[in-house]
Motif scaffolding. Sequence first.
Motif, short mmCIF file in Angstrom:
data_model
loop_
_atom_site.label_atom_id
_atom_site.label_comp_id
_atom_site.label_asym_id
_atom_site.label_seq_id
_atom_site.Cartn_x
_atom_site.Cartn_y
_atom_site.Cartn_z
N SER A 171 19.53 0.53 46.18
CA SER A 171 20.31 1.51 45.41
C SER A 171 19.39 2.53 44.75
CB SER A 171 21.17 0.80 44.35
OG SER A 171 20.37 0.34 43.26
N ILE A 172 18.21 2.10 44.31
CA ILE A 172 17.24 3.02 43.70
C ILE A 172 16.67 3.95 44.77
CG2 ILE A 172 15.08 3.19 42.40
CD1 ILE A 172 17.47 2.04 40.82
N LYS A 173 16.35 3.39 45.94
CA LYS A 173 15.84 4.22 47.04
C LYS A 173 16.85 5.29 47.43
CE LYS A 173 12.89 0.67 49.14
NZ LYS A 173 12.74 -0.23 50.32
N ALA A 174 18.13 4.94 47.40
CA ALA A 174 19.18 5.88 47.81
C ALA A 174 19.59 6.82 46.68
CB ALA A 174 20.42 5.11 48.28
N ARG A 175 18.97 6.68 45.49
CA ARG A 175 19.28 7.49 44.31
C ARG A 175 20.75 7.31 43.89
NH1 ARG A 175 17.90 11.02 48.00
NH2 ARG A 175 19.75 12.27 47.60
N ALA A 176 21.24 6.07 43.97
CA ALA A 176 22.64 5.78 43.63
C ALA A 176 22.83 5.74 42.12
CB ALA A 176 23.07 4.46 44.25
N SER A 177 24.01 6.18 41.67
CA SER A 177 24.35 6.09 40.25
C SER A 177 25.22 4.86 39.98
CB SER A 177 25.10 7.34 39.80
OG SER A 177 26.30 7.51 40.53
N ASP A 178 25.86 4.32 41.02
CA ASP A 178 26.73 3.15 40.88
C ASP A 178 26.63 2.28 42.12
OD1 ASP A 178 28.71 3.79 38.37
OD2 ASP A 178 28.27 5.62 39.49
N ILE A 179 26.82 0.97 41.92
CA ILE A 179 26.90 0.01 43.02
C ILE A 179 28.25 -0.70 42.90
CG2 ILE A 179 25.86 -2.02 44.11
CD1 ILE A 179 23.28 -1.36 42.52
N LEU A 180 29.00 -0.75 43.99
CA LEU A 180 30.28 -1.46 43.99
C LEU A 180 30.20 -2.62 44.98
CD1 LEU A 180 32.91 1.45 44.00
CD2 LEU A 180 31.88 0.29 42.06
N ILE A 181 30.49 -3.82 44.49
CA ILE A 181 30.54 -5.02 45.33
C ILE A 181 31.99 -5.49 45.32
CG2 ILE A 181 29.68 -7.37 45.63
CD1 ILE A 181 27.16 -6.44 44.06
N GLU A 182 32.69 -5.29 46.45
CA GLU A 182 34.14 -5.45 46.48
C GLU A 182 34.57 -6.47 47.52
OE1 GLU A 182 35.35 -0.83 45.71
OE2 GLU A 182 34.28 -1.30 47.55
N GLU B 156 39.76 -8.94 52.26
CA GLU B 156 40.41 -10.15 52.75
C GLU B 156 39.48 -11.02 53.59
OE1 GLU B 156 44.51 -11.34 55.07
OE2 GLU B 156 44.31 -9.35 54.18
N ARG B 157 38.67 -10.37 54.46
CA ARG B 157 37.81 -11.16 55.35
C ARG B 157 36.33 -10.78 55.24
NH1 ARG B 157 42.49 -10.47 58.39
NH2 ARG B 157 43.43 -12.44 59.08
N SER B 158 35.99 -9.88 54.35
CA SER B 158 34.59 -9.45 54.23
C SER B 158 34.28 -9.05 52.80
CB SER B 158 34.31 -8.28 55.18
OG SER B 158 35.15 -7.18 54.86
N LEU B 159 33.02 -8.71 52.57
CA LEU B 159 32.55 -8.26 51.26
C LEU B 159 31.95 -6.87 51.47
CD1 LEU B 159 31.95 -8.95 48.25
CD2 LEU B 159 29.77 -9.87 49.02
N ARG B 160 32.52 -5.87 50.80
CA ARG B 160 32.08 -4.48 51.02
C ARG B 160 31.09 -4.07 49.94
NH1 ARG B 160 36.42 0.34 51.42
NH2 ARG B 160 36.78 -0.26 49.23
N LEU B 161 29.98 -3.47 50.39
CA LEU B 161 28.97 -2.94 49.48
C LEU B 161 28.97 -1.42 49.60
CD1 LEU B 161 26.43 -3.24 47.64
CD2 LEU B 161 25.08 -3.42 49.72
N ARG B 162 29.15 -0.74 48.46
CA ARG B 162 29.14 0.73 48.46
C ARG B 162 28.24 1.24 47.35
NH1 ARG B 162 35.08 3.20 48.52
NH2 ARG B 162 35.52 1.61 46.94
#
Length: 567
Positions: free
Chosen positions: A199-210, A213-219
């Motif tokens: 997330s730091i490498k990508a210069r992200a301001s937020d991380i969402l771990i969601e 139903e059948r998977s875990l999404r990272l945004r």
Amino acid sequence: MYSLKERLTEILIKDKIVSEAQLKKALKQQKQKGGSLRDILVKLGFVNEKELMAVLSQGLGIPPIALSRFKIDSEILKLIPRDAARKYQIVPVSKVGNILTVAMSDPLNIFAIDDLRTLTGLEIGTIIASPKEIQGVIEQHYEEDTHEAIEELVKDMSAEELEIIKAGEVKEEVDSARILKLIEEAPVVKLTNMILENSIKARASDILIEPMERSLRLRYRVDGLLREIELLPKNMHESIVSRIKVMSNLNIAERRLPQDGRFKSKIQGGEVDFRVSVIPSITGEKVALRVLDKSHAMLDIEKLGFTKYNLEIFKKCVLQPHGMILVCGPTGSGKTTTLYSLLKHIHDPEKNLISVEDPVEYQIQGVNQVMVRSEVGLTFANALRSILRQDPDVIMIGEIRDFETVDIAIKSALTGHIVLSTLHTTTACGSVVRLVNMGVEPFLIGSSLIAIAAQRLVRKLCPKCKEAYNPSRFLLSRLGISKGTFYKPKGCGECLNSGYRGRIAICEILRMTPSVRGLILKKVRGSEIKQTARKEGMKTLRESGIQKVLQGITSLEEILRVTVADE
């Protein structure tokens, strides 16, 4: 055989690019803190990157390349393993016959060249490129590393030890001992650390771990927009969330109620704050992390991107003897950063500066910062009452949420204090209406306020790859522009193929002039106040954005996305 450092030193002194004193200072800093000499020289401002590249190329007799403008064949990239590319900071560029040409930041590294010759079975030709561009290309073209690394970590995590949470199922009892044992295992720790580091490498301001139903999404949210990074197996959800809870000192056994926390971590040599929010959903607990990278914090009012006109207004307003300045806008529009920058601008040992925030995002030396703790009764209003007994000159209130807080803030502004705060409204003129709706008398608004600024953040075009073009007449007519030079995003390794890199502020500032105060007393609509303010020189958000477009800083589409048309 000379090293790159020795040759660089010799070339810079010989060509009189830097003085001996400057070189000594750079070498001393390198000895104390480590790092590359060329990076230190650029950071200290003794030489710019382009000039350094030209000097190195000429001095070493090795041709340079601008990788951001060069399209590399994917088959050529496969000739060098990603580990070697990262280790030696190299990028394969072309292959002609038995010669493979590679771009290197250190073309004098004979050990790297020997290794490449052994790995590829080819003769190696070298050209020189900037370390930033090489790193950008590596991140762009070897991005599958993350996916493959995650797959490896998943293999290491025993399926029997992980539990899938079925949709709609709420577990009343949680085996805390089992979870604690699970989250201390190496794969979980590595995977969580990888998510934070990337997330730091990508210069992200937020991380969402969601959980789905059948998977875990990272945004990640990068430059204000969300990007889907990875879809992980659902059985990793419980361990990742529990690991983050432990890092944030939250209750791992509580999965029915929302929880908030925070933790600090050292990543890539800098200290990063993570603010954590966990909420229950029908598919499991969703985690949102706000990333506060202090090494990239820009708390300088001169560097936030305000126009010269708006910058002068800000400076004049904040130097008034008393009164209130409000900054409004939606979440993530840079309001708090602007307030911090104003505090730093007026910071003086002769002034007593106090802030009350929820939470304290950045610690500023010389400012007494108080964090709201509602659970023990320390609300904004209660904290403000106590702060007024501390003899403050300047008070910053993180956010005005209710009548009690705004009432104390206005009274503070009327009794000789400068008050800075934020309000969740969309326009400067709309803030006046919002204050009236909160129960503030119009005469108090006019007499206590100095100015209201509405602010947004727009994405900046990547300077390496932006392209000039001729937009359609329809697009220009929507923004009321007749002519100019316009640019559009393209995408390169430097900007992670998005075409944009970083954000800049646009704003409109409503000053409390006699005519505006008169309209407030008459309780007129916000649109009428806006018309009068524009006649007196106020530039709207849309107009401020158009200025950035004409300067080549952002795109027409970005302004249409962020701002609304003026009435």
